[in-house]
Design an enzyme around this catalytic site. Structure first.
Site, short mmCIF file in Angstrom:
data_model
loop_
_atom_site.label_atom_id
_atom_site.label_comp_id
_atom_site.label_asym_id
_atom_site.label_seq_id
_atom_site.Cartn_x
_atom_site.Cartn_y
_atom_site.Cartn_z
N CYS A 2 0.86 -1.18 0.00
CA CYS A 2 0.00 0.00 0.00
C CYS A 2 0.89 1.23 0.00
CB CYS A 2 -0.88 0.01 1.24
SG CYS A 2 -1.82 -1.50 1.42
N ARG A 27 2.15 1.14 -6.10
CA ARG A 27 2.27 0.25 -4.95
C ARG A 27 0.99 -0.54 -4.70
NH1 ARG A 27 6.61 1.46 -1.68
NH2 ARG A 27 5.61 0.39 0.05
N TRP A 74 -3.62 -2.09 -1.64
CA TRP A 74 -3.57 -3.39 -2.31
C TRP A 74 -4.05 -4.38 -1.26
CZ3 TRP A 74 -1.14 -8.15 -1.77
CH2 TRP A 74 -1.12 -8.97 -2.92
N ASN A 100 0.15 0.45 6.15
CA ASN A 100 0.73 -0.43 5.13
C ASN A 100 1.33 -1.62 5.88
OD1 ASN A 100 2.20 -1.59 3.05
ND2 ASN A 100 3.83 -0.06 3.11
N GLY A 101 1.06 -2.83 5.41
CA GLY A 101 1.64 -4.00 6.07
C GLY A 101 0.56 -4.86 6.68
N GLU A 481 11.75 -14.96 -17.79
CA GLU A 481 11.45 -13.54 -17.63
C GLU A 481 10.51 -13.05 -18.74
OE1 GLU A 481 11.46 -11.51 -15.43
OE2 GLU A 481 11.39 -9.55 -16.38
N LYS A 485 6.77 -11.53 -18.18
CA LYS A 485 6.35 -10.21 -18.67
C LYS A 485 5.04 -10.34 -19.42
CE LYS A 485 8.19 -8.11 -16.76
NZ LYS A 485 9.24 -8.18 -15.81
N GLU A 488 2.04 -11.24 -17.05
CA GLU A 488 1.61 -10.26 -16.05
C GLU A 488 0.95 -9.03 -16.67
OE1 GLU A 488 4.55 -8.66 -13.28
OE2 GLU A 488 6.03 -8.48 -14.86
N HIS A 504 9.46 -33.94 -22.86
CA HIS A 504 9.01 -34.70 -21.68
C HIS A 504 7.64 -34.21 -21.20
CE1 HIS A 504 12.87 -36.69 -21.51
NE2 HIS A 504 13.44 -35.51 -21.70
N LYS A 603 3.55 -3.27 -7.13
CA LYS A 603 4.97 -3.16 -7.45
C LYS A 603 5.84 -3.72 -6.32
CE LYS A 603 8.44 -1.48 -9.90
NZ LYS A 603 8.75 -2.25 -11.10
C1 AGP Z 1 8.18 -7.99 -12.00
O1 AGP Z 1 7.71 -7.67 -13.26
C2 AGP Z 1 7.19 -8.33 -11.03
N1 AGP Z 1 6.15 -7.40 -10.97
C3 AGP Z 1 7.61 -9.00 -9.76
O2 AGP Z 1 7.82 -10.32 -10.12
C4 AGP Z 1 8.82 -8.50 -8.96
O3 AGP Z 1 9.99 -8.72 -9.69
C5 AGP Z 1 8.89 -9.23 -7.61
O4 AGP Z 1 7.75 -8.91 -6.87
C6 AGP Z 1 10.13 -8.92 -6.81
O5 AGP Z 1 10.22 -7.57 -6.47
P1 AGP Z 1 11.54 -6.97 -5.84
O6 AGP Z 1 12.59 -7.03 -6.86
O7 AGP Z 1 11.17 -5.56 -5.49
O8 AGP Z 1 11.88 -7.79 -4.65
#
Ligand code: AGP
Length: 608
Positions: A2, A27, A74, A100-101, A481, A485, A488, A504, A603
């Site tokens: 958050c 966030r 969030w 937050n948390g 990766e 991308k 997500e 396999h 994020k």
């Molecule tokens: C990346 O595109 C993601 N949104 C996510 O996987 C991110 O890399 C992950 O949450 C780790 O975040 P950090 O690097 O801030 O620890």
């Protein structure tokens, strides 16, 4: 996850708080709210959805209140609805908080408070904090916050207002970020610096357990027992443009194009003229690097992929065994630590709860811990013995791009220095790699400037229901990766597989409608990949290859080729991931999706 913004000043606070929330929206963005002290009364507005909904509900101006709080959420406890949106108030409506948390013992606290007559309006864990403060408010807001801390278990940062003390905001943190901004006749709280960067770049970084009382004139900081504390002010070297799109349609596209600069800055001062890596600023001395028997890498998501890419390089170049795990698994699998094991926690935000917990565990067990992070002063830097900063600048798009390639570059520096310290490779060869690494930012710049078929490919395939990604070695990690991308930001299911494993199982997924992306740069495993590509073609699937300039064989095997400049194969993942970032970007764009704020994501993930 958050975002919190607090303001105590002399100007109308509402537009300042709303603008701060806009800058923290990355966030969390399922609901938001604002509370202002208007003529001794708390005026709260909440809205479900992203910040546009709050702007519509609250209006940007029209209030003269000079003290207030804002929050973008969030959801963790309680659905994203109006009642669960922050701020939360107490029974009297005279105290309001944003958090937050997580308050881990909120169920017990709710039951106890309920038995004492408190009535709750939301399903959140956060609301208990407002009610606990209410019980102590007779001693003043700062004392009430201190008293409340004694009851809370968990990891949180929160800020509180009291209608009876209209000139102050009180905030505190425990393992969640909260930073103070120091302006001229005005003060700020925020979960992250960009929230107030338009107004000031002078900050006070807080420690866990600090209780801060903000007034327009300044901040008073004390510990939980009320003992005054002195915390240093520092000026952050960021400019406000970082939080703007700078002419690009989205933050993600801007950040993709910022990769040359992010890489240059990350390498700056760490590669000597002769190509030898110098990481003396990190404090890892060669003697310590020589003694290492093993390396553990822990991270989540995209940072994990950066770790996986470089785990190959570390083993191949420095001949140190590397184990890598996602932090959420690592922390519970009872790993065997040792003083000769270096644990590397990779986290761009420096806030990811699982990565931090894994690092804490390692340190408690006596292993040296290195944090690789993009955020100065973040929690990760406090959990580590050594810090290697990426210098990618602020990243706002939820899908990590420039921080990823900067992580790979920073970790490659480490791999090269490890190899140097351990004397396992000819020095000339290491210097050659150092020189090649120095040239990579320029190559990325050329790559981004080239005309490419990516948009045309995206147009052709954006309605497909599945993408398979295949690669070997570091190319496989790049595939993970690329596949992340795409899933997500476009919500298309993807699978990334080690190409040799395809037969396999995943080969059963192939048909004419499933494009297959193959990372096929010039590496020692390229000849092996060729047979995997033939297997794909034999099932009628289209191949989109990412390949090195001048590779003639690949053109005949693939329907499309996305070319990248030639470089040593250990460095190639910095280049090969870029077409995959852009492919995901354009596919999501053609589907009309919001790439900067994909659904359900945040994020920074400050909860387990
Ligand atoms: C990346 O595109 C993601 N949104 C996510 O996987 C991110 O890399 C992950 O949450 C780790 O975040 P950090 O690097 O801030 O620890």
């Amino acid at each position: 996850m958050c975002g919190i913004v607090g303001y105590a000043g002399r100007r109308p606070g509402k537009p300042i708080i709303l603008d701060g929330l806009r800058r923290l929206e990355y966030r969390g963005y399922d609901s938001a709210g604002i509370v202002l002290i208007e003529d001794g009364v708390l005026q709260t507005t909440r809205a479900v959805g992203n910040l546009d909904a709050l702007y519509a509900a609250a209006g940007a101006n029209g209030s003269q209140a000079t003290v207030g709080l804002g929050h973008t959420r969030w959801a963790t406890h309680g659905r994203p609805n109006h009642e669960n949106a922050h701020p939360h108030d107490d029974c009297s409506g005279r105290v309001s908080i944003v958090l937050n948390g997580i308050v881990e013992n909120y169920k017990e606290l709710r039951a106890e408070l309920g038995a004492r007559g408190h009535v709750f309006k939301s399903e959140t864990d956060a609301e208990v904090v407002a009610h606990l403060i209410e019980e102590h408010i007779g001693d003043g807001l700062t004392a009430a916050v201190r008293a409340t801390l004694a009851s809370l278990d968990g990891h949180y940062a929160f800020c509180a207002l009291s209608a009876d003390e209209p000139g102050i905001v009180v905030g505190t943190r425990d393992e969640c970020p909260l930073v103070v901004g120091v302006g001229e006749g005005e003060m700020f709280f925020a979960s992250a610096i960009p929230a107030f960067l338009t107004h000031t770049s002078t900050i006070i970084a807080l420690e866990d357990g600090d209780v801060v009382t903000l007034r327009a004139e300044g901040a008073q900081i004390c510990d939980v027992a009320g003992q005054p504390l002195v915390r240093e002010q520092t000026v952050v070297p960021w400019d406000d443009d970082a939080a703007e799109k700078g002419g690009y349609e989205t933050f993600m596209l801007k950040e993709i194009h910022e990769q040359p600069a992010a890489l240059r800055d990350t390498l700056a001062g760490r590669l000597r003229e002769d190509g030898v890596v110098d990481l003396s600023e990190v404090g890892l001395d060669d003697e310590m690097l020589r003694r290492l028997r093993r390396i553990f890498i822990v991270a989540c998501g995209t940072s994990y992929h950066a770790g996986l890419i470089v785990s190959y390089a570390i083993e191949q170049l420095a001949r140190v065994p590397v184990q890598i795990d996602v932090a959420s698994e690592f922390r519970y699998r009872e790993p065997v630590f040792g003083a000769d094991t270096l644990v590397i926690g990779i986290t761009q935000s420096g806030e990811t709860a699982d990565t931090l917990a894994a690092m804490r565990l390692a340190r408690a067990a006596g292993s040296p811990v290195l944090a690789v992070t993009n955020l100065m002063g973040s929690q990760a830097t406090r959990e580590a013995d050594y810090v290697l900063y990426t210098r990618a600048g602020l990243e706002i798009g939820v899908a990590a791009t420039k921080t990823h390639t900067a992580q790979v570059a920073a970790l490659l520096l480490l791999a090269l220095r490890l190899a140097w310290a351990r004397g396992v490779m000819p020095e000339a060869e290491l210097k050659r790699l150092g020189h090649e690494l120095r040239a990579v930012p320029e190559q990325v710049e050329q790559l981004l400037a080239r005309p490419s078929a990516i948009e045309e490919i995206a147009r052709r395939y954006h309605d497909e229901r599945f993408f398979l990604y295949l690669g070997r070695g570091m190319g496989f990690a790049v595939c993970l990766e690329g596949a992340l991308k795409l899933k997500e930001i476009s919500y298309i299911p993807t699978e990334a597989y080690a190409a040799g494993e395809m037969k396999h199982g995943p080969i059963a997924l192939l048909d004419k409608e499933s494009p297959v992306v193959v990372v096929a740069d010039d590496s020692p495993v390229f000849p092996k990949l060729v047979s995997n590509i033939e297997e794909v073609r034999a099932r009628g699937a289209d191949v989109i290859a990412v390949a090195t300039d001048g590779n003639e064989a690949i053109g005949e095997l693939s329907r499309d080729v996305l070319w990248v400049p030639k470089c040593d194969h250990h460095l190639a993942p910095i280049l090969t991931v870029i077409p995959l970032q852009l492919l995901a970007y354009h596919i999501a764009g053609m589907k009309g999706l919001n790439v900067d704020q994909p659904r359900n994501l945040a994020k920074t993930v400050t909860v387990e």
